[in-house]
Design an enzyme around this catalytic site. Structure first.
Site, mmCIF file in Angstrom:
data_model
loop_
_atom_site.group_PDB
_atom_site.id
_atom_site.type_symbol
_atom_site.label_atom_id
_atom_site.label_comp_id
_atom_site.label_asym_id
_atom_site.label_seq_id
_atom_site.Cartn_x
_atom_site.Cartn_y
_atom_site.Cartn_z
ATOM 1 N N TYR A 185 64.474 38.152 42.090
ATOM 2 C CA TYR A 185 63.311 38.676 42.810
ATOM 3 C C TYR A 185 63.388 40.202 42.924
ATOM 4 O O TYR A 185 62.418 40.908 42.617
ATOM 5 C CB TYR A 185 63.219 38.045 44.204
ATOM 6 N N LYS A 212 60.840 43.024 41.248
ATOM 7 C CA LYS A 212 60.020 43.964 42.025
ATOM 8 C C LYS A 212 60.364 45.418 41.668
ATOM 9 O O LYS A 212 59.481 46.290 41.698
ATOM 10 C CB LYS A 212 60.170 43.692 43.521
HETATM 11 N N1 LIG Z 1 56.157 38.086 52.768
HETATM 12 C C1 LIG Z 1 56.949 39.132 52.623
HETATM 13 O O1 LIG Z 1 57.829 39.427 53.472
HETATM 14 C C2 LIG Z 1 56.800 40.031 51.430
HETATM 15 C C3 LIG Z 1 57.512 41.258 51.420
HETATM 16 C C4 LIG Z 1 57.386 42.103 50.330
HETATM 17 C C5 LIG Z 1 56.589 41.743 49.254
HETATM 18 N N2 LIG Z 1 55.899 40.540 49.292
HETATM 19 C C6 LIG Z 1 55.040 40.243 48.147
HETATM 20 O O2 LIG Z 1 53.724 40.021 48.619
HETATM 21 C C7 LIG Z 1 53.021 39.137 47.736
HETATM 22 C C8 LIG Z 1 52.430 37.986 48.541
HETATM 23 O O3 LIG Z 1 53.497 37.359 49.232
HETATM 24 P P1 LIG Z 1 53.249 36.278 50.382
HETATM 25 O O4 LIG Z 1 54.272 36.531 51.419
HETATM 26 O O5 LIG Z 1 51.821 36.239 50.743
HETATM 27 O O6 LIG Z 1 53.692 34.952 49.554
HETATM 28 P P2 LIG Z 1 53.182 33.422 49.656
HETATM 29 O O7 LIG Z 1 52.895 33.053 51.058
HETATM 30 O O8 LIG Z 1 54.224 32.628 48.923
HETATM 31 O O9 LIG Z 1 51.817 33.458 48.797
HETATM 32 C C9 LIG Z 1 51.897 33.759 47.419
HETATM 33 C C10 LIG Z 1 50.536 33.663 46.796
HETATM 34 O O10 LIG Z 1 50.696 33.874 45.385
HETATM 35 C C11 LIG Z 1 50.085 32.783 44.719
HETATM 36 N N3 LIG Z 1 50.670 32.542 43.385
HETATM 37 C C12 LIG Z 1 51.947 32.246 43.069
HETATM 38 N N4 LIG Z 1 52.061 32.033 41.745
HETATM 39 C C13 LIG Z 1 50.821 32.199 41.219
HETATM 40 C C14 LIG Z 1 50.266 32.100 39.933
HETATM 41 N N5 LIG Z 1 51.024 31.770 38.862
HETATM 42 N N6 LIG Z 1 48.949 32.355 39.752
HETATM 43 C C15 LIG Z 1 48.168 32.684 40.797
HETATM 44 N N7 LIG Z 1 48.612 32.768 42.057
HETATM 45 C C16 LIG Z 1 49.924 32.522 42.261
HETATM 46 C C17 LIG Z 1 50.255 31.593 45.645
HETATM 47 O O11 LIG Z 1 49.362 30.541 45.290
HETATM 48 P P3 LIG Z 1 49.636 29.005 45.715
HETATM 49 O O12 LIG Z 1 49.221 28.852 47.157
HETATM 50 O O13 LIG Z 1 48.796 28.245 44.750
HETATM 51 O O14 LIG Z 1 51.118 28.760 45.529
HETATM 52 C C18 LIG Z 1 49.900 32.262 46.966
HETATM 53 O O15 LIG Z 1 48.503 32.409 47.089
HETATM 54 C C19 LIG Z 1 54.059 38.691 46.691
HETATM 55 O O16 LIG Z 1 53.908 39.489 45.530
HETATM 56 C C20 LIG Z 1 55.394 38.988 47.374
HETATM 57 O O17 LIG Z 1 56.427 39.220 46.448
HETATM 58 C C21 LIG Z 1 55.998 39.694 50.332
#
Ligand SMILES: NC(=O)c1ccc[n+]([C@@H]2O[C@H](COP(=O)([O-])OP(=O)(O)OC[C@H]3O[C@@H](n4cnc5c(N)ncnc54)[C@H](OP(=O)(O)O)[C@@H]3O)[C@@H](O)[C@H]2O)c1
Length: 232
Positions: free
Chosen positions: A157, A161
């Site tokens: 991961y 990133k």
């Molecule tokens: N949460 C944190 O602390 C955090 C911190 C830094 C960066 N981020 C980044 O922020 C972004 C969103 O994270 P989040 O926390 O909202 O994660 P999440 O709750 O796991 O949601 C991820 C989203 O991405 C979608 N997704 C995954 N694979 C996909 C694909 N092949 N095609 C289309 N959509 C896809 C998922 O769809 P489904 O519902 O269909 O699975 C979901 O809508 C990510 O890039 C993550 O790396 C998160």
């Protein structure tokens, strides 16, 4: 003229909150999601249009761009938000397939979606791409003992990133008629981390929302979180 914003992975969590906030601010949001049921339900809740997009699938991405071309005609802001953490196996058990899966979803997807949406972005007066990266991909953050990012080992991961951040900077250098910026949401409670994150989704979307609503003169090739520039 309203700003048209396309967001990937917007059926829940940070993507959905970004869609909610930008809609509230008057933008025309197109909610991208891979699952038609989840995507339609989320779009109906916000009163926006759903477009199916699986960011790992060339045909799905091309179909999404064609759909947007037919309906909206152009895109002002593209938010590459969809991402996964990937395998939670111990480092010694990680496989090449594990790596390919994470890098395909987090990194190659950005190339795939940017490639397909660039012609639509170039029809905008002020086109912008926002790539959702992470402080987990920052050398500065992962080496700072005072930061939560330094306490977690997640080889695939974090390296994916780091690639997202560099990809953003390289696009910014190479394509100067579109702004490319990277946003770190910060550690945010979502399904991604079993709701262990310490920020709310509203806090976690501050940087993306700021980048999606700032004037075009704000610049390209930046890596920001909700507090400002991130060391990388
Ligand atoms: N949460 C944190 O602390 C955090 C911190 C830094 C960066 N981020 C980044 O922020 C972004 C969103 O994270 P989040 O926390 O909202 O994660 P999440 O709750 O796991 O949601 C991820 C989203 O991405 C979608 N997704 C995954 N694979 C996909 C694909 N092949 N095609 C289309 N959509 C896809 C998922 O769809 P489904 O519902 O269909 O699975 C979901 O809508 C990510 O890039 C993550 O790396 C998160």
């Amino acid at each position: 003229m309203t700003t048209i914003t396309f967001i990937t992975g917007a059926n829940k969590s940070l993507g959905y909150e970004t869609a909610r906030r930008l809609t509230e601010q008057g933008q025309t949001v197109i909610l991208g999601a891979r699952d038609p049921e989840r995507g339609t339900a989320a779009a109906e809740r916000l009163g926006v249009r759903f477009v199916r997009i699986d960011v790992t699938d060339d045909a799905s991405v091309a179909a999404a761009a064609a759909d947007v071309e037919a309906h909206e005609g152009h895109v002002d802001v593209l938010v590459n938000n969809a991402g996964i953490s990937g395998s939670h196996a111990k480092a010694e058990d990680l496989t090449g397939d594990d790596a390919m899966f994470v890098f395909d979803t987090n990194v190659a997807s950005i190339v795939r979606v940017t490639h397909a949406f660039l012609p639509l972005l170039r029809r905008s007066q002020a086109p912008a791409v926002i790539n959702v990266t992470s402080g987990m991909g920052s050398q500065g953050r992962t080496h700072d003992p005072d930061r939560v990012e330094s306490t977690i080992a997640a080889p695939l991961y974090t390296s994916s990133k780091a690639a997202v951040t560099m990809l953003t900077m390289q696009y910014a250098k190479a394509i100067t008629d579109v702004r490319f910026n990277a946003a770190d949401p910060g550690y945010t409670a979502t399904d991604f981390n079993a709701h262990g994150g310490t920020q709310t989704v509203t806090e976690g979307t501050d940087a993306v929302v700021a980048l999606a609503t700032e004037p075009a003169s704000a610049g390209t090739g930046r890596f920001l979180d909700r507090f400002g520039p991130v060391p990388w």
